[in-house]
Design an enzyme around this catalytic site. Structure first.
Site, PDB file in Angstrom:
ATOM      1  N   ASP A 147       0.801  -1.037  -0.223  1.00 11.46           N
ATOM      2  CA  ASP A 147      -0.166   0.187  -0.101  1.00 11.46           C
ATOM      3  C   ASP A 147       0.743   1.278   0.119  1.00 11.46           C
ATOM      4  O   ASP A 147       2.068   1.180  -0.646  1.00 11.46           O
ATOM      5  CB  ASP A 147      -1.023  -0.025   1.422  1.00 11.46           C
ATOM      6  CG  ASP A 147      -2.295   0.589   1.027  1.00 11.46           C
ATOM      7  OD1 ASP A 147      -2.378   1.736   0.832  1.00 11.46           O
ATOM      8  OD2 ASP A 147      -3.245  -0.278   0.896  1.00 11.46           O
ATOM      9  N   HIS A 206      -3.862   6.193   3.031  1.00  8.04           N
ATOM     10  CA  HIS A 206      -4.589   5.124   2.512  1.00  8.04           C
ATOM     11  C   HIS A 206      -3.889   3.748   3.391  1.00  8.04           C
ATOM     12  O   HIS A 206      -4.686   2.945   3.799  1.00  8.04           O
ATOM     13  CB  HIS A 206      -4.435   4.761   1.040  1.00  8.04           C
ATOM     14  CG  HIS A 206      -5.314   3.803   0.379  1.00  8.04           C
ATOM     15  ND1 HIS A 206      -5.161   2.647   0.277  1.00  8.04           N
ATOM     16  CD2 HIS A 206      -6.592   3.948  -0.094  1.00  8.04           C
ATOM     17  CE1 HIS A 206      -5.930   1.706  -0.162  1.00  8.04           C
ATOM     18  NE2 HIS A 206      -7.002   2.653  -0.320  1.00  8.04           N
ATOM     19  N   SER A 548     -10.835  -1.299  -1.257  1.00 10.60           N
ATOM     20  CA  SER A 548      -9.814  -1.177  -0.552  1.00 10.60           C
ATOM     21  C   SER A 548      -9.920  -0.937   0.813  1.00 10.60           C
ATOM     22  O   SER A 548      -9.054  -1.441   1.682  1.00 10.60           O
ATOM     23  CB  SER A 548      -8.569  -0.315  -1.078  1.00 10.60           C
ATOM     24  OG  SER A 548      -9.092   1.149  -1.091  1.00 10.60           O
TER      25      SER A 548
END
Ligand SMILES: *[C@@H]1O[C@H](CO)[C@@H](O)[C@H](O)[C@H]1NC(C)=O
Ligand SMILES: *[C@@H]1O[C@H](CO)[C@@H](O)[C@H](O)[C@H]1NC(C)=O
Ligand SMILES: *[C@@H]1O[C@H](CO)[C@@H](O)[C@H](O)[C@H]1NC(C)=O
Ligand SMILES: *[C@@H]1O[C@H](CO)[C@@H](O)[C@H](O)[C@H]1NC(C)=O
Ligand SMILES: *[C@@H]1O[C@H](CO)[C@@H](O)[C@H](O)[C@H]1NC(C)=O
Ligand SMILES: *[C@@H]1O[C@H](CO)[C@@H](O)[C@H](O)[C@H]1NC(C)=O
Ligand SMILES: *[C@@H]1O[C@H](CO)[C@@H](O)[C@H](O)[C@H]1NC(C)=O
Length: 778
Positions: A147, A206, A548
């Protein structure tokens, strides 16, 4: 080894001298980065790589990355001719351009726990702490996250409760980098590697959100400016985190970097990998090992006993939109939870309240004293009514919007406009706030800046329009967001979640499961000005949506299963997740899509993640790497390629069966079933169930239910029979075969898809599999 690539290139050059001028003419700038994929890792391949790179006479190739732990190969800047020559090398499976992938951008665990009540599941014996999966503080389980990195200072990653040292056998490392010193690693974050930006620090948010959703420590009174307040914690609160930063601050991830991340994660010894990226384009049929780095990396991870969980993609709800659909991946779609963020509109003169949803902290009077108008009334002379009613750029007239709240719509279906461009137009023309009428955006509340915005459904908008129509001086205000719980029905499949069937292979149902992915609170980076309302401090937690976000819910559950059932293989874990998934929502009905239609297995796979139930599935559909090898044969790879791809195939001298065809994929011991069926055809597929219940004897009875979407009532077209209908297990580990026979009558429509469910039941367990029957001509 016969010819190396140098000699192949020389032969190519001798046979076609024009290649020389071509390659001489192609400047370095015309060269592209290619990934050279060579299957499983093995020392013989290292020397093959060396021979490909060091080329006497020819240009020496400088690899950008080499893969050697979990898989074999390299990435390098190559001319098309070099790429073609290397592709012919006997050790090379594929050579493909290094493309860029996009990341698919808490209450959720409690909600999943409460869903149990509606799903007719008998409570398990022994204490289950509410709201999250059981997991002991000594958990040595490591989840690897491919990520954007991590914000190590977040409270979610404090190492209290976790051991202060990494688990035994951990081979990972903590790479220092810009603003990321090795003291960032602790008993929680036990590894950090970076492939982009020179640091494992997350500058995007994220990666931090995802890691804390799966494995964050419990943090009390977490909220986003008092919204969604509660204890934030990961699904596997004591699991360890290994960071593989392959994605940059703009949420883009290169295939070559993701492959390095998989390669290192396998070598480091992670137990679960969470990856949430997908290509930009619509899914296309492409053999898995030709150009899909997630499929390739995941294959090698699963071959080593590591479970790989991936997001299904955010470009739904069209059919055949699902990404990351390889059978060895757990593919996760997104669902809503039972919480909404209400930002209501109050109308003046007793006009009432219109329900809105969004994250907004408006600097408006709480009384409805602000003039209200709509885009078409405030039209700029030269703009079209459609453009103005949608508040497109340059469509509104300042004199008509200044000091007003403006109602905007999404009638034009113009892909270049979105809530932000519309709000910009209203704000740019002196507006005070925007009320957007949008059934889709409404369901994915997020913070979009200081300009006051709320989103209303088209049904609620009727009230707004008639108020505007009958009122001489219409007035309104937008209230600040409040959190509303117990929203029903929930879960629903989110519109953006991608749908089956798999473009690559209709004989496997994808996605596999859904999990919470809409407006989820989790840890955030500490310096994000974009998520910070005016005059506030940056948030420690943020609310975001996407598959996600769903993916780490399943990754956390996988770690918890692995903790509770250390002997479970990735196949057993996937089976446990799928066969225990919820199919009923919190009003006791079958789960629907957010458009209100009954969801099919192409929308939700086996159903909504059931973290507690999946710890104790009763039975599992077990498989081995050999099943994946058979899959590769059925899919079209030959024996030589399968042996190159898989170390297991090589060590077993595995050979593909002579009669390999894609339809045989239906026979693999997958926890769901998909068969093609021609008129008047009968097909029987076998499955094997393994008893994993530790306590005593269990007998199970099979039931078949048709349904899902609009296919209810097709029972006259097809019949499904399970044989035997009853299975008795005496010991743990005992296996039993059963057959499922699918029969069609002559009237079956070749374009028809029939959905249904086969459930093995006893008073304690329900082991449920979705099936799909695809009408076919032959
Ligand atoms: C790492 O952080 C610690 C604690 O903040 C500090 O004492 C140390 O000097 C830092 N090391 C480097 C190499 O920056
Ligand atoms: C760590 O590396 C050693 C030596 O290469 C290897 O034997 C071991 O299996 C690795 N540990 C894990 C957990 O992969
Ligand atoms: C309409 O006129 C305004 C002001 O004259 C101008 O800024 C805008 O670009 C024009 N829009 C279109 C669609 O022609
Ligand atoms: C507005 O009012 C007029 C007259 O009362 C009516 O004909 C029209 O349908 C109304 N329009 C809307 C959008 O409610
Ligand atoms: C595989 O084949 C090789 C040579 O053909 C042989 O030496 C080896 O024993 C075989 N291995 C197995 C597991 O059958
Ligand atoms: C399943 O069907 C096959 C043939 O199609 C048969 O040989 C086998 O005995 C059946 N197994 C069971 C458990 O019914
Ligand atoms: C299916 O079988 C029925 C009855 O035997 C027959 O009438 C029909 O023509 C068959 N349909 C097809 C498509 O073969």
């Amino acid at each position: 080894m016969s010819l190396n690539c140098l000699s192949l290139l020389l032969i190519a050059l001798m046979m076609n001298p024009s290649l020389i001028t071509q390659s001489a003419a192609s400047s370095a700038a015309a060269d592209k980065v290619y990934i050279v994929y060579m299957g499983s890792a093995n020392p013989a391949k290292e020397s093959a790589i060396n021979s490909m790179l060091k080329r006497d006479g020819g240009r020496a190739i400088d690899p950008l990355r080499t893969y050697r732990h979990g898989l074999s190969g390299f990435s390098a800047r190559l001319s098309p001719e070099e790429a073609a020559a290397i592709a012919d090398h006997p050790h090379v499976i594929s050579v493909f351009p290094d493309e860029s992938y996009k990341l698919l951008t808490s209450r959720s665990w409690d909600f999943l726990q409460e869903l149990t009540e509606y799903n007719d599941v008998v409570p398990l014996a022994g204490p289950i702490r509410p709201g999250f999966c059981t997991s002991s503080p000594s958990s040595g389980l490591v989840i690897g996250f491919i990520d954007t990195g991590i914000w190590p200072e977040s409270e979610s990653f404090k190492s209290e409760g976790a051991n202060s040292n990494p688990p035994r056998g951990w081979n990972g490392t903590c790479m220092a980098g810009a603003d990321f010193n090795i003291t960032a690693c602790n008993g929680k974050i036990i590894g950090a590697r970076h492939y982009v930006t020179g640091t494992a620090r997350d500058w995007a948010g994220h990666g931090t959100h995802v890691a804390s959703t799966a494995a964050g420590a419990a943090v009390g009174k977490a909220s986003y400016y008092d919204l969604a307040t509660g204890t934030a914690r990961g699904g596997s609160e004591f699991a360890r985190i290994a960071v593989y930063k392959a994605c940059n601050d703009r949420l883009r991830c290169k295939g070559s970097h993701m492959l390095s991340a998989f390669d290192d994660a396998i070598g480091d010894g992670v137990h679960v990998i969470s990856v949430s990226s997908a290509p930009d384009e619509v899914p296309s049929r492409s053999p898995y090992f030709l150009r899909d780095p997630v499929a390739i990396g995941a294959f090698h991870a699963v071959e080593r006993g590591i479970t790989v969980v991936a997001g299904a993609g955010n470009t739904g709800p069209d059919p055949a939109s699902v990404f990351n659909d390889a059978p060895w991946i757990i593919t996760v779609g997104a669902s809503t939870i039972d919480r909404v963020f209400r930002a209501d509109v109050v109308l003046g003169g007793g006009g009432g309240v219109v329900k809105g949803e969004w994250l907004t902290f408006p600097d408006l009077d709480r009384s409805p004293i602000h003039p209200l108008t709509d885009g078409s009334t405030a039209k700029e002379g030269n703009a079209s009514y459609l453009a103005a009613s949608d508040c497109q750029q340059d469509s509104l007239k300042r004199e008509k919007t200044e000091g007003k709240i403006v109602i905007c719509e999404v009638k034009g279906k113009d892909p270049t406009i979105n809530l932000l461009t519309q709000a910009n137009e209203v704000q740019g023309k002196g507006g005070l706030g925007m009320i957007l009428v949008d059934d889709v955006t409404r369901r994915v509340a997020e913070y979009s800046g200081d300009f006051p915005v709320t989103v209303v459904s088209s049904r609620e908008a009727v009230k707004l329009k008639s108020y505007l129509n009958i009122t001489v001086d219409p007035l309104a205000t937008i209230l600040p967001t409040v959190t509303v719980g117990n929203y029903r029905p929930a879960p629903q499949v989110s519109y953006f979640s991608t749908r089956g069937p798999s473009v690559n292979l209709p004989n496997i149902i994808k996605p596999d499961v859904i999990a919470p992915g809409v407006s989820i609170l989790a840890a955030w980076i500490g310096d994000d000005s974009e998520s910070t309302p005016k005059g506030r401090k940056p948030p420690s937690f943020n609310i975001i949506s996407g598959t996600s976000v769903s993916c780490p819910h399943v990754a956390g559950a996988v770690a918890a299963i692995k903790n509770a059932q250390p002997s479970f293989s990735p196949f057993a874990i996937k089976s446990a997740i799928m066969t225990t998934a919820f199919v009923t929502n919190n009003v006791g009905s079958l789960i629907t899509t957010d458009a209100g239609e009954e969801a099919t297995p192409y929308d939700l796979g086996a159903g909504e993640l059931n973290p507690t139930g999946s710890l104790n599935p009763g039975l599992v559909y077990e498989a081995t790497t050999t099943d994946h090898l058979l899959f590769l044969c059925y899919y079209g790879y030959d024996t030589a390629t399968v042996r190159l791809i898989s170390r297991v195939a090589r060590s077993l001298n595995f050979s593909c069966p002579l009669d390999s065809s894609p339809d045989l994929v239906s026979h693999l011991n997958y926890p769901s079933m998909a068969v093609r069926l021609a008129p008047n055809q009968t097909r029987t597929i076998g499955r094997v169930l393994t008893n994993v219940a530790s306590d005593g004897k269990w007998s199970y009875t099979a039931t078949v239910r048709f349904g899902g979407g609009s296919t209810e009532g097709l029972r006259s077209d097809v019949a499904v029979k399970v044989s035997p209908e009853r299975l008795c297990f005496t010991n743990k580990g005992e296996r039993h075969l059963f057959n499922v026979t699918f029969m069609s009558t002559g009237s079956v429509d070749v374009d028809r898809v029939v959905f249904g469910w086969i459930t093995w039941t006893n008073p304690r367990f329900k082991v449920r599999s979705p099936f799909v029957i695809l009408g076919s001509t032959a």
